[in-house]
Structures are given as structure tokens and as C-alpha cells.
Design a protein around this motif. Structure first.
Motif, PDB file in Angstrom:
ATOM      1  N   GLU A 191       5.014  19.557  -1.952  1.00  0.00           N
ATOM      2  CA  GLU A 191       5.467  20.572  -0.996  1.00  0.00           C
ATOM      3  C   GLU A 191       5.092  20.014   0.402  1.00  0.00           C
ATOM      4  OE1 GLU A 191       4.819  24.455  -1.935  1.00  0.00           O
ATOM      5  OE2 GLU A 191       6.295  24.548  -3.729  1.00  0.00           O
ATOM      6  N   ARG A 192       3.774  19.669   0.603  1.00  0.00           N
ATOM      7  CA  ARG A 192       3.184  19.292   2.008  1.00  0.00           C
ATOM      8  C   ARG A 192       3.219  17.985   2.266  1.00  0.00           C
ATOM      9  NH1 ARG A 192      -2.117  23.391   1.279  1.00  0.00           N
ATOM     10  NH2 ARG A 192      -0.942  25.361   0.999  1.00  0.00           N
ATOM     11  N   HIS A 193       3.219  17.181   1.445  1.00  0.00           N
ATOM     12  CA  HIS A 193       3.180  15.637   1.703  1.00  0.00           C
ATOM     13  C   HIS A 193       3.986  14.720   1.171  1.00  0.00           C
ATOM     14  CE1 HIS A 193      -0.991  16.800   3.353  1.00  0.00           C
ATOM     15  NE2 HIS A 193      -1.076  17.385   2.092  1.00  0.00           N
ATOM     16  N   PRO A 194       4.485  13.592   1.712  1.00  0.00           N
ATOM     17  CA  PRO A 194       5.344  12.673   0.839  1.00  0.00           C
ATOM     18  C   PRO A 194       4.531  11.723   0.289  1.00  0.00           C
ATOM     19  CG  PRO A 194       5.031  11.931   3.251  1.00  0.00           C
ATOM     20  CD  PRO A 194       4.488  13.399   3.138  1.00  0.00           C
ATOM     21  N   PHE A 195       4.883  11.431  -0.907  1.00  0.00           N
ATOM     22  CA  PHE A 195       4.286  10.478  -1.741  1.00  0.00           C
ATOM     23  C   PHE A 195       5.160   9.382  -2.308  1.00  0.00           C
ATOM     24  CE2 PHE A 195       1.432  14.204  -2.026  1.00  0.00           C
ATOM     25  CZ  PHE A 195       0.159  13.708  -2.009  1.00  0.00           C
ATOM     26  N   ASP A 196       4.485   8.235  -2.701  1.00  0.00           N
ATOM     27  CA  ASP A 196       5.133   7.072  -2.875  1.00  0.00           C
ATOM     28  C   ASP A 196       5.183   6.693  -4.609  1.00  0.00           C
ATOM     29  OD1 ASP A 196       5.824   5.965  -0.282  1.00  0.00           O
ATOM     30  OD2 ASP A 196       3.774   5.556  -0.170  1.00  0.00           O
ATOM     31  N   LEU A 197       4.172   7.554  -5.215  1.00  0.00           N
ATOM     32  CA  LEU A 197       4.207   7.367  -6.467  1.00  0.00           C
ATOM     33  C   LEU A 197       3.173   8.414  -7.301  1.00  0.00           C
ATOM     34  CD1 LEU A 197       4.348   5.192  -8.779  1.00  0.00           C
ATOM     35  CD2 LEU A 197       2.049   4.490  -8.358  1.00  0.00           C
ATOM     36  N   LEU A 198       3.582   8.868  -8.515  1.00  0.00           N
ATOM     37  CA  LEU A 198       2.867   9.814  -9.171  1.00  0.00           C
ATOM     38  C   LEU A 198       2.502   9.145 -10.366  1.00  0.00           C
ATOM     39  CD1 LEU A 198       2.004  12.785  -9.901  1.00  0.00           C
ATOM     40  CD2 LEU A 198       4.321  13.189 -10.628  1.00  0.00           C
ATOM     41  N   ILE A 199       1.092   9.321 -10.622  1.00  0.00           N
ATOM     42  CA  ILE A 199       0.490   8.815 -11.845  1.00  0.00           C
ATOM     43  C   ILE A 199       0.155  10.394 -12.681  1.00  0.00           C
ATOM     44  CG2 ILE A 199      -1.550   7.869 -13.005  1.00  0.00           C
ATOM     45  CD1 ILE A 199      -1.874   6.111 -10.560  1.00  0.00           C
ATOM     46  N   ARG A 252       0.731  -1.163   0.026  1.00  0.00           N
ATOM     47  CA  ARG A 252      -0.014  -0.072   0.061  1.00  0.00           C
ATOM     48  C   ARG A 252       0.912   1.223   0.024  1.00  0.00           C
ATOM     49  NH1 ARG A 252      -2.802  -3.303  -1.415  1.00  0.00           N
ATOM     50  NH2 ARG A 252      -4.761  -4.081  -0.505  1.00  0.00           N
ATOM     51  N   GLY A 253       0.308   2.366  -0.385  1.00  0.00           N
ATOM     52  CA  GLY A 253       1.275   3.624  -0.414  1.00  0.00           C
ATOM     53  C   GLY A 253       0.121   4.745  -0.780  1.00  0.00           C
ATOM     54  N   ARG A 254       1.101   5.852  -0.740  1.00  0.00           N
ATOM     55  CA  ARG A 254       0.558   7.234  -0.998  1.00  0.00           C
ATOM     56  C   ARG A 254       0.755   7.576  -2.365  1.00  0.00           C
ATOM     57  NH1 ARG A 254      -0.637  10.729   3.279  1.00  0.00           N
ATOM     58  NH2 ARG A 254      -0.247  12.636   1.867  1.00  0.00           N
ATOM     59  N   ILE A 255      -0.427   7.712  -3.108  1.00  0.00           N
ATOM     60  CA  ILE A 255      -0.630   8.067  -4.747  1.00  0.00           C
ATOM     61  C   ILE A 255      -1.095   9.307  -4.802  1.00  0.00           C
ATOM     62  CG2 ILE A 255      -1.152   7.296  -6.764  1.00  0.00           C
ATOM     63  CD1 ILE A 255      -1.471   4.394  -5.684  1.00  0.00           C
ATOM     64  N   LEU A 256      -0.384  10.066  -5.805  1.00  0.00           N
ATOM     65  CA  LEU A 256      -0.694  11.463  -6.162  1.00  0.00           C
ATOM     66  C   LEU A 256      -1.088  11.062  -7.716  1.00  0.00           C
ATOM     67  CD1 LEU A 256      -1.193  14.397  -5.712  1.00  0.00           C
ATOM     68  CD2 LEU A 256       1.347  14.791  -6.212  1.00  0.00           C
TER      69      LEU A 256
END
Length: 247
Positions: free
Chosen positions: A47-55, A6-10
Motif C-alpha cells: 500500500e505504501r511503496h511501489p515494488f518491481d518484484l515479490l518473492i 536493478r529494482g525494488r524487491i519485496l
């Protein structure tokens, strides 16, 4: 079977319907998802959040996906990038890789394929971090395993490349490839072996994608990328990293 990562996705897409669809679907798969409508909102999120993946959608008004990808990499942003493209010409995909994308997916696509790509990219990131974290622990010294590549110093376990003590910005995919080459310095490695070392056996890539990543690496560490001294082409085999063990 190991649980899916699982991860944080933008997600960045100018189409509201697609943004909402991707956010709903990926959230239902257990990912934490934020969606941006343009590059300004994207920058604010990063700038505000760490993400693990960018789509990242390639076709957008204003600053398009290719330009955004190139800008993020030039700023030292290491987040893995999955490029979405509706263009049918394979050269557009190659350009995306050259700009710094880690993978691409053509539209239209099955939602299940998108999830499979996302999970594979996150798995590779986690596996790479575990492998090199374990290497660092086993060595017990961050300087114990280092390779001198011309004037550069590579510490594979720390995923760090420096020049005269100053860190050099290297994209995530290129760093994985450089560390894969560093596993057997001064010995030629086939493209297929490099793909497996850097990305895992299930990674779908072709020789051209590895060639693009090698070119990006050469532009970083070679005085003349057209006449490389450190990452050499071994015709009929693949590539070889010319380096020596430091210390």
C-alpha cells in the motif's frame, strides 16, 4: 554487456533467518529490498511503496503463499511474483502458476540461481515495457493498433484489455502472453515461439506453464473456458488468437 537491471524487491517469508539472508544477499547485489514476516505486513508495504518484484514463500502459517498469490491477483495486483517452494511435487508448482505466480524456485536453491531468476524477471518486465512503449510512440495514437477479441478490445502497446470501455484485470504474465498471441492474430503459434515472444529466449519454461497461462486467459475472456472461441488450441502446433484489427 548491458548492466544488470536493478529494482525494488519485496520478500515475504515467515522464517526470520531466511528473510534476513535474502535481504542481505539481494541488497549486496544492488537491489533495494524490504522484507515482510506475514501477509498483514506485506499488504502494508504494498500500500505504501511501489515494488518491481515479490518473492513469496509458499509454506507459511496462516495465509500461505498460494492463498496470498491468488488474493493479490484477484485484487488486480500486477507485481511479478517469484514463488519459493520446498515441496517436491511438480503439481505444487503448477498450482502456483495457476494462482498467478510468474515463476518458481524450489528450495534449497543456490543464491546465484535466485539472483539469476530475479534479474531475468526484471529484464523481461523492462523489455516488455520498452517494446510496447516504442510501439505506442511509433503509432502516435493509442487507438491506432487495437484488436477486437469478441466483445473485448486489446491495445497491445498500452497493455490494456477492455470490455465496453471498462478495463479488465489481467496478470502480468497473462498480458505478455496475450500480446504475444496478438502479434500474429488468426495464425497458429507454437508453444516454444510463445515462450520466446512473451518471456525471451533465456526463459526456462515448459509447455505446461504456457498451458496454465492460456487457461487463465481463457477464464478471463471466454464465455466457456472449456469450449474456447477466442484462444483456440491448434493440435500439434500450439495456440491461435481469433481476432480482427479494430479501426
Amino acid at each position: 554487456m548491458n548492466p544488470a537491471p536493478r529494482g525494488r524487491i519485496l520478500v515475504l517469508d515467515d522464517d526470520l533467518e531466511i528473510r534476513n539472508m535474502l535481504q542481505r544477499f539481494l541488497s549486496a547485489q544492488g537491489f533495494e529490498v524490504r522484507a515482510a514476516r506475514d501477509s498483514n505486513q506485506l499488504d502494508t508495504f504494498l500500500e505504501r511503496h511501489p515494488f518491481d518484484l515479490l518473492i513469496l514463500d509458499i509454506m507459511m502459517p496462516g495465509e500461505d503463499g498460494l492463498s496470498i498469490c491468488r488474493r493479490l491477483r484477484s485484487q488486480g495486483q500486477m507485481i511479478p511474483i517469484l514463488m519459493l517452494t520446498a515441496r517436491g511435487d511438480p503439481i505444487d508448482r503448477v498450482v502456483g502458476l495457476e494462482m498467478g505466480a510468474d515463476d518458481y524456485l524450489g528450495k534449497p536453491f543456490l543464491p546465484s540461481e535466485l539472483v539469476a531468476r530475479v534479474r531475468a524477471m526484471l529484464r523481461r518486465q523492462q523489455l516488455f515495457a520498452r517494446q510496447h512503449g516504442a510501439m505506442a510512440s511509433a503509432m502516435g495514437d493509442d487507438d491506432a493498433l487495437a484488436l477486437r477479441i469478441g466483445d473485448y478490445l486489446l491495445k497491445p502497446h498500452a497493455q490494456e484489455l477492455t470490455l465496453e470501455g471498462e478495463p479488465i484485470e489481467v496478470g502480468a504474465a497473462e498480458m505478455r502472453l496475450l500480446c504475444a498471441l496478438a502479434e500474429t492474430p488468426n495464425r497458429p503459434v507454437s508453444r516454444e515461439n510463445l515462450i520466446e515472444r512473451a518471456h525471451g529466449r533465456l526463459y526456462e519454461a515448459n509447455a505446461r506453464s504456457i498451458d496454465v497461462q492460456v487457461l487463465r486467459l481463457r477464464k478471463i475472456i471466454e464465455a466457456d473456458a472449456s469450449s474456447p472461441r477466442h484462444i483456440r488450441t491448434v493440435w500439434g502446433v500450439g495456440y491461435m488468437l481469433v481476432a480482427k484489427l479494430e479501426g
